[in-house]
Design an enzyme around this catalytic site. Structure first.
Site, PDB file in Angstrom:
ATOM      1  N   LYS A   1       0.816  -1.217   0.000  1.00 47.17           N
ATOM      2  CA  LYS A   1       0.000   0.000   0.000  1.00 47.17           C
ATOM      3  C   LYS A   1       0.856   1.276   0.000  1.00 47.17           C
ATOM      4  O   LYS A   1       2.066   1.230   0.256  1.00 47.17           O
ATOM      5  CB  LYS A   1      -0.936  -0.035   1.219  1.00 47.17           C
ATOM      6  CG  LYS A   1      -1.978  -1.174   1.148  1.00 47.17           C
ATOM      7  CD  LYS A   1      -2.953  -1.093   2.311  1.00 47.17           C
ATOM      8  CE  LYS A   1      -4.016  -2.179   2.217  1.00 47.17           C
ATOM      9  NZ  LYS A   1      -4.999  -2.070   3.333  1.00 47.17           N
TER      10      LYS A   1
ATOM     11  N   TYR B   1     -12.588  -2.005  -3.754  1.00 44.37           N
ATOM     12  CA  TYR B   1     -13.111  -2.058  -2.385  1.00 44.37           C
ATOM     13  C   TYR B   1     -14.634  -1.920  -2.342  1.00 44.37           C
ATOM     14  O   TYR B   1     -15.193  -1.554  -1.307  1.00 44.37           O
ATOM     15  CB  TYR B   1     -12.452  -0.964  -1.537  1.00 44.37           C
ATOM     16  CG  TYR B   1     -11.067  -1.335  -1.048  1.00 44.37           C
ATOM     17  CD1 TYR B   1     -10.864  -2.426  -0.194  1.00 44.37           C
ATOM     18  CD2 TYR B   1      -9.951  -0.589  -1.410  1.00 44.37           C
ATOM     19  CE1 TYR B   1      -9.598  -2.764   0.270  1.00 44.37           C
ATOM     20  CE2 TYR B   1      -8.667  -0.924  -0.945  1.00 44.37           C
ATOM     21  CZ  TYR B   1      -8.517  -2.010  -0.104  1.00 44.37           C
ATOM     22  OH  TYR B   1      -7.265  -2.345   0.359  1.00 44.37           O
TER      23      TYR B   1
ATOM     24  N   ARG C   1       2.385  -6.265   9.282  1.00 50.62           N
ATOM     25  CA  ARG C   1       1.669  -5.109   9.836  1.00 50.62           C
ATOM     26  C   ARG C   1       2.228  -4.705  11.201  1.00 50.62           C
ATOM     27  O   ARG C   1       2.323  -3.519  11.496  1.00 50.62           O
ATOM     28  CB  ARG C   1       0.170  -5.407   9.883  1.00 50.62           C
ATOM     29  CG  ARG C   1      -0.449  -5.309   8.476  1.00 50.62           C
ATOM     30  CD  ARG C   1      -1.838  -5.863   8.428  1.00 50.62           C
ATOM     31  NE  ARG C   1      -2.561  -5.467   7.215  1.00 50.62           N
ATOM     32  CZ  ARG C   1      -3.730  -5.975   6.859  1.00 50.62           C
ATOM     33  NH1 ARG C   1      -4.318  -6.896   7.613  1.00 50.62           N
ATOM     34  NH2 ARG C   1      -4.328  -5.583   5.740  1.00 50.62           N
TER      35      ARG C   1
ATOM     36  N   ASN D   1      -2.059   0.316   6.665  1.00 42.18           N
ATOM     37  CA  ASN D   1      -1.527  -0.915   7.247  1.00 42.18           C
ATOM     38  C   ASN D   1      -0.666  -1.726   6.280  1.00 42.18           C
ATOM     39  O   ASN D   1      -0.568  -2.947   6.378  1.00 42.18           O
ATOM     40  CB  ASN D   1      -2.661  -1.748   7.882  1.00 42.18           C
ATOM     41  CG  ASN D   1      -3.727  -2.126   6.882  1.00 42.18           C
ATOM     42  OD1 ASN D   1      -3.594  -1.844   5.683  1.00 42.18           O
ATOM     43  ND2 ASN D   1      -4.782  -2.761   7.348  1.00 42.18           N
TER      44      ASN D   1
HETATM   45  P1  GDP Z   1      -8.038  -6.658   5.730  1.00 38.22           P
HETATM   46  O1  GDP Z   1      -8.636  -7.819   4.977  1.00 38.22           O
HETATM   47  O2  GDP Z   1      -7.233  -7.088   6.929  1.00 38.22           O
HETATM   48  O3  GDP Z   1      -7.256  -5.714   4.830  1.00 38.22           O
HETATM   49  O4  GDP Z   1      -9.250  -5.806   6.360  1.00 38.22           O
HETATM   50  P2  GDP Z   1     -10.707  -5.356   5.801  1.00 38.22           P
HETATM   51  O5  GDP Z   1     -11.059  -6.115   4.546  1.00 38.22           O
HETATM   52  O6  GDP Z   1     -11.647  -5.426   6.951  1.00 38.22           O
HETATM   53  O7  GDP Z   1     -10.508  -3.816   5.453  1.00 38.22           O
HETATM   54  C1  GDP Z   1      -9.916  -3.398   4.243  1.00 38.22           C
HETATM   55  C2  GDP Z   1      -9.017  -2.220   4.527  1.00 38.22           C
HETATM   56  O8  GDP Z   1      -9.793  -1.119   4.975  1.00 38.22           O
HETATM   57  C3  GDP Z   1      -7.993  -2.450   5.663  1.00 38.22           C
HETATM   58  O9  GDP Z   1      -6.845  -3.154   5.267  1.00 38.22           O
HETATM   59  C4  GDP Z   1      -7.686  -1.016   6.056  1.00 38.22           C
HETATM   60  O10 GDP Z   1      -6.764  -0.393   5.143  1.00 38.22           O
HETATM   61  C5  GDP Z   1      -9.055  -0.347   5.918  1.00 38.22           C
HETATM   62  N1  GDP Z   1      -9.804  -0.366   7.193  1.00 38.22           N
HETATM   63  C6  GDP Z   1     -10.343  -1.442   7.828  1.00 38.22           C
HETATM   64  N2  GDP Z   1     -10.976  -1.080   8.971  1.00 38.22           N
HETATM   65  C7  GDP Z   1     -10.833   0.268   9.051  1.00 38.22           C
HETATM   66  C8  GDP Z   1     -11.276   1.249  10.008  1.00 38.22           C
HETATM   67  O11 GDP Z   1     -11.933   0.942  10.992  1.00 38.22           O
HETATM   68  N3  GDP Z   1     -10.909   2.555   9.739  1.00 38.22           N
HETATM   69  C9  GDP Z   1     -10.194   2.910   8.630  1.00 38.22           C
HETATM   70  N4  GDP Z   1      -9.882   4.213   8.440  1.00 38.22           N
HETATM   71  N5  GDP Z   1      -9.765   2.021   7.715  1.00 38.22           N
HETATM   72  C10 GDP Z   1     -10.074   0.725   7.925  1.00 38.22           C
END
Ligand code: GDP
Length: 140
Positions: A11, A51, A104, A114
């Site tokens: 990222k 996304y 991470r 992250n």
């Molecule tokens: P991942 O599969 O671990 O990447 O997590 P998710 O699919 O739940 O979320 C996708 C991405 O959205 C994450 O990697 C973060 O960059 C972002 N994200 C997730 N949760 C949050 C949150 O609560 N706040 C913010 N600002 N970004 C988030």
């Protein structure tokens, strides 16, 4: 265990800090091979499409802004049980919950910035690979 593929993104927070090699080394050390890789500037349209599953979430707008804030490196990774293997080396979404030795925990700045994306299922991996790569760009 079967050799499978997954999709990864280094990222903008990581490319900005010149961590492309360091992150890739952690992926390789975890038993994953980079079989396709390119550095791109994601468009807003691409980030929103990628996304789309999160479009109702409160952080969607911020996430799209972050993912288009600088270059990313999109990769196809191959290895035994690649999806689970990659998720393990990535660590939890929120770096404060991530285990020691994960990407991470080592490099992420925040729950949003992250450092890496990794597919969460083989089905999504196939969709995400197709989203960014033509077949002839993947050399296993
Ligand atoms: P991942 O599969 O671990 O990447 O997590 P998710 O699919 O739940 O979320 C996708 C991405 O959205 C994450 O990697 C973060 O960059 C972002 N994200 C997730 N949760 C949050 C949150 O609560 N706040 C913010 N600002 N970004 C988030």
């Amino acid at each position: 265990m079967a050799v499978t593929r997954t999709f990864s993104i280094i990222k903008p927070d990581a490319t900005r800090r010149n961590l492309t090699g360091a992150v890739t080394k952690m992926l390789e050390d975890a038993g994953l091979r980079v079989i396709a890789s390119k550095r791109i500037q994601m468009t807003r349209e691409q980030a929103e499409g990628f996304y789309a599953v999160h479009k109702e979430r409160p952080f969607f707008g911020d996430l799209v802004t972050f993912m288009t804030s600088g270059p990313v490196v999109v990769q196809v990774l191959e290895g035994e049980d690649a999806v689970a293997r990659n998720r393990k080396v990535m660590g939890a979404t929120n770096p404060s919950d991530a285990e020691e030795g994960t990407i991470r925990k080592t490099y992420a700045e925040s729950i949003e910035a992250n450092s890496v994306h990794g597919s969460d299922s083989e089905e999504n991996a196939a969709t995400e690979i197709d989203f960014f790569f033509d077949k002839d760009e993947i050399v296993g």
